[in-house]
Scaffold this motif. Sequence first.
Motif, PDB file in Angstrom:
ATOM      1  N   THR A   1      76.806   9.899 -26.049  1.00 46.69           N
ATOM      2  CA  THR A   1      77.636   8.861 -26.655  1.00 46.69           C
ATOM      3  C   THR A   1      77.890   7.800 -25.588  1.00 46.69           C
ATOM      4  OG1 THR A   1      79.613  10.126 -26.086  1.00 46.69           O
ATOM      5  CG2 THR A   1      78.745  10.401 -28.319  1.00 46.69           C
ATOM      6  N   ALA A   2      78.207   6.605 -26.009  1.00 49.41           N
ATOM      7  CA  ALA A   2      78.442   5.496 -25.070  1.00 49.41           C
ATOM      8  C   ALA A   2      79.706   5.734 -24.265  1.00 49.41           C
ATOM      9  CB  ALA A   2      78.525   4.185 -25.835  1.00 49.41           C
ATOM     10  N   ARG A   3      79.604   5.483 -22.950  1.00 53.34           N
ATOM     11  CA  ARG A   3      80.732   5.609 -22.041  1.00 53.34           C
ATOM     12  C   ARG A   3      80.738   4.433 -21.077  1.00 53.34           C
ATOM     13  NH1 ARG A   3      79.140  11.711 -20.870  1.00 53.34           N
ATOM     14  NH2 ARG A   3      77.400  10.551 -20.052  1.00 53.34           N
ATOM     15  N   THR A   4      81.830   4.276 -20.365  1.00 54.60           N
ATOM     16  CA  THR A   4      81.923   3.195 -19.388  1.00 54.60           C
ATOM     17  C   THR A   4      81.099   3.539 -18.156  1.00 54.60           C
ATOM     18  OG1 THR A   4      84.146   2.667 -20.141  1.00 54.60           O
ATOM     19  CG2 THR A   4      83.504   1.792 -18.010  1.00 54.60           C
ATOM     20  N   LEU A   5      80.326   2.544 -17.686  1.00 56.95           N
ATOM     21  CA  LEU A   5      79.484   2.710 -16.510  1.00 56.95           C
ATOM     22  C   LEU A   5      79.759   1.554 -15.558  1.00 56.95           C
ATOM     23  CD1 LEU A   5      76.962   4.130 -15.155  1.00 56.95           C
ATOM     24  CD2 LEU A   5      75.574   2.469 -16.394  1.00 56.95           C
ATOM     25  N   GLU A   6      79.960   1.883 -14.284  1.00 58.05           N
ATOM     26  CA  GLU A   6      80.169   0.836 -13.284  1.00 58.05           C
ATOM     27  C   GLU A   6      78.814   0.347 -12.792  1.00 58.05           C
ATOM     28  OE1 GLU A   6      82.109   0.637  -8.933  1.00 58.05           O
ATOM     29  OE2 GLU A   6      83.500   1.241 -10.525  1.00 58.05           O
ATOM     30  N   VAL A   7      78.606  -0.972 -12.874  1.00 61.63           N
ATOM     31  CA  VAL A   7      77.330  -1.580 -12.505  1.00 61.63           C
ATOM     32  C   VAL A   7      77.545  -2.574 -11.378  1.00 61.63           C
ATOM     33  CG1 VAL A   7      75.425  -3.028 -13.338  1.00 61.63           C
ATOM     34  CG2 VAL A   7      76.420  -1.298 -14.837  1.00 61.63           C
ATOM     35  N   GLY A   8      76.752  -2.453 -10.321  1.00 66.97           N
ATOM     36  CA  GLY A   8      76.818  -3.401  -9.215  1.00 66.97           C
ATOM     37  C   GLY A   8      78.112  -3.348  -8.436  1.00 66.97           C
ATOM     38  N   GLY A   9      78.907  -2.314  -8.634  1.00 72.96           N
ATOM     39  CA  GLY A   9      80.136  -2.159  -7.888  1.00 72.96           C
ATOM     40  C   GLY A   9      81.303  -3.001  -8.364  1.00 72.96           C
ATOM     41  N   ASP A  10      81.048  -3.931  -9.280  1.00 68.23           N
ATOM     42  CA  ASP A  10      82.133  -4.830  -9.690  1.00 68.23           C
ATOM     43  C   ASP A  10      82.200  -5.069 -11.202  1.00 68.23           C
ATOM     44  OD1 ASP A  10      79.802  -6.236  -9.903  1.00 68.23           O
ATOM     45  OD2 ASP A  10      80.526  -8.042  -8.890  1.00 68.23           O
ATOM     46  N   ARG A  11      81.299  -4.419 -11.954  1.00 66.50           N
ATOM     47  CA  ARG A  11      81.261  -4.656 -13.391  1.00 66.50           C
ATOM     48  C   ARG A  11      81.305  -3.332 -14.117  1.00 66.50           C
ATOM     49  NH1 ARG A  11      76.832  -6.687 -16.598  1.00 66.50           N
ATOM     50  NH2 ARG A  11      75.476  -6.013 -14.921  1.00 66.50           N
ATOM     51  N   ARG A  12      82.049  -3.292 -15.234  1.00 68.14           N
ATOM     52  CA  ARG A  12      82.090  -2.095 -16.056  1.00 68.14           C
ATOM     53  C   ARG A  12      81.526  -2.430 -17.423  1.00 68.14           C
ATOM     54  NH1 ARG A  12      85.132   1.787 -13.722  1.00 68.14           N
ATOM     55  NH2 ARG A  12      85.878   2.814 -15.587  1.00 68.14           N
ATOM     56  N   VAL A  13      80.531  -1.649 -17.845  1.00 68.81           N
ATOM     57  CA  VAL A  13      79.870  -1.893 -19.124  1.00 68.81           C
ATOM     58  C   VAL A  13      79.783  -0.570 -19.884  1.00 68.81           C
ATOM     59  CG1 VAL A  13      78.516  -3.851 -18.250  1.00 68.81           C
ATOM     60  CG2 VAL A  13      77.560  -1.537 -18.144  1.00 68.81           C
ATOM     61  N   MET A  14      79.574  -0.682 -21.181  1.00 67.36           N
ATOM     62  CA  MET A  14      79.361   0.519 -21.985  1.00 67.36           C
ATOM     63  C   MET A  14      77.884   0.892 -21.925  1.00 67.36           C
ATOM     64  SD  MET A  14      82.271   1.484 -23.051  1.00 67.36           S
ATOM     65  CE  MET A  14      81.901   2.679 -24.345  1.00 67.36           C
TER      66      MET A  14
END
Length: 197
Positions: free
Chosen positions: A14-27
Amino acid sequence: MSHALRVLSVNVATARTLEVGGDRRVMSAIGKRGVSGAVPVGRLGLAGDEQADPTVHGGLDKAVYAYPSEHYAFWQTVRAQARVAPWDEALPHGFMGENLTLAGLQEGQLWIGDVLRFPHCALAVAAPRQPCDKFNAVMGFNQAAKMMLQSGYCGVYLAVRESGTIAAGESGVLQPGPREVGIPELFRAVMGRHRRD
């Protein structure tokens, strides 16, 4: 000529929050985990699986993502070289974000329109995967997408030709389609275009 293949694992998330590039949070639903038993396969994918960004994953042409198990040793090695994992840390099936971890079939053997026929469903090769920053985040180092491009170890998106079920341990066969567009060539062409944009 048809190739025999085997389903090592069927993976969903299921979709969860993922931290991308150390400064962005995406599903993201890239963190797939194996499930047991027969999993229903519908026109838009596997039961219990989600896609957080339908513009790049999911839909009729990208309903199921399959990845060759043969490439797992490569990714284990490059993650160790990048010092984000120990050398002996085996990656669990589903780590690449794939719904199906397959054995016996790699990108160089696949063409758009080929059909992977399993006992209770049929899936058609529709497109190569295009890695993004979410892939880098999950792999743990920023060169992961570049490594996928250089290696060609992209896996394939599949469209559902015949709905049904699929389960780990099942065998399947590759039925050749028109054989006009190969996955490696299409992957290099698409990724080269994105790098220029």
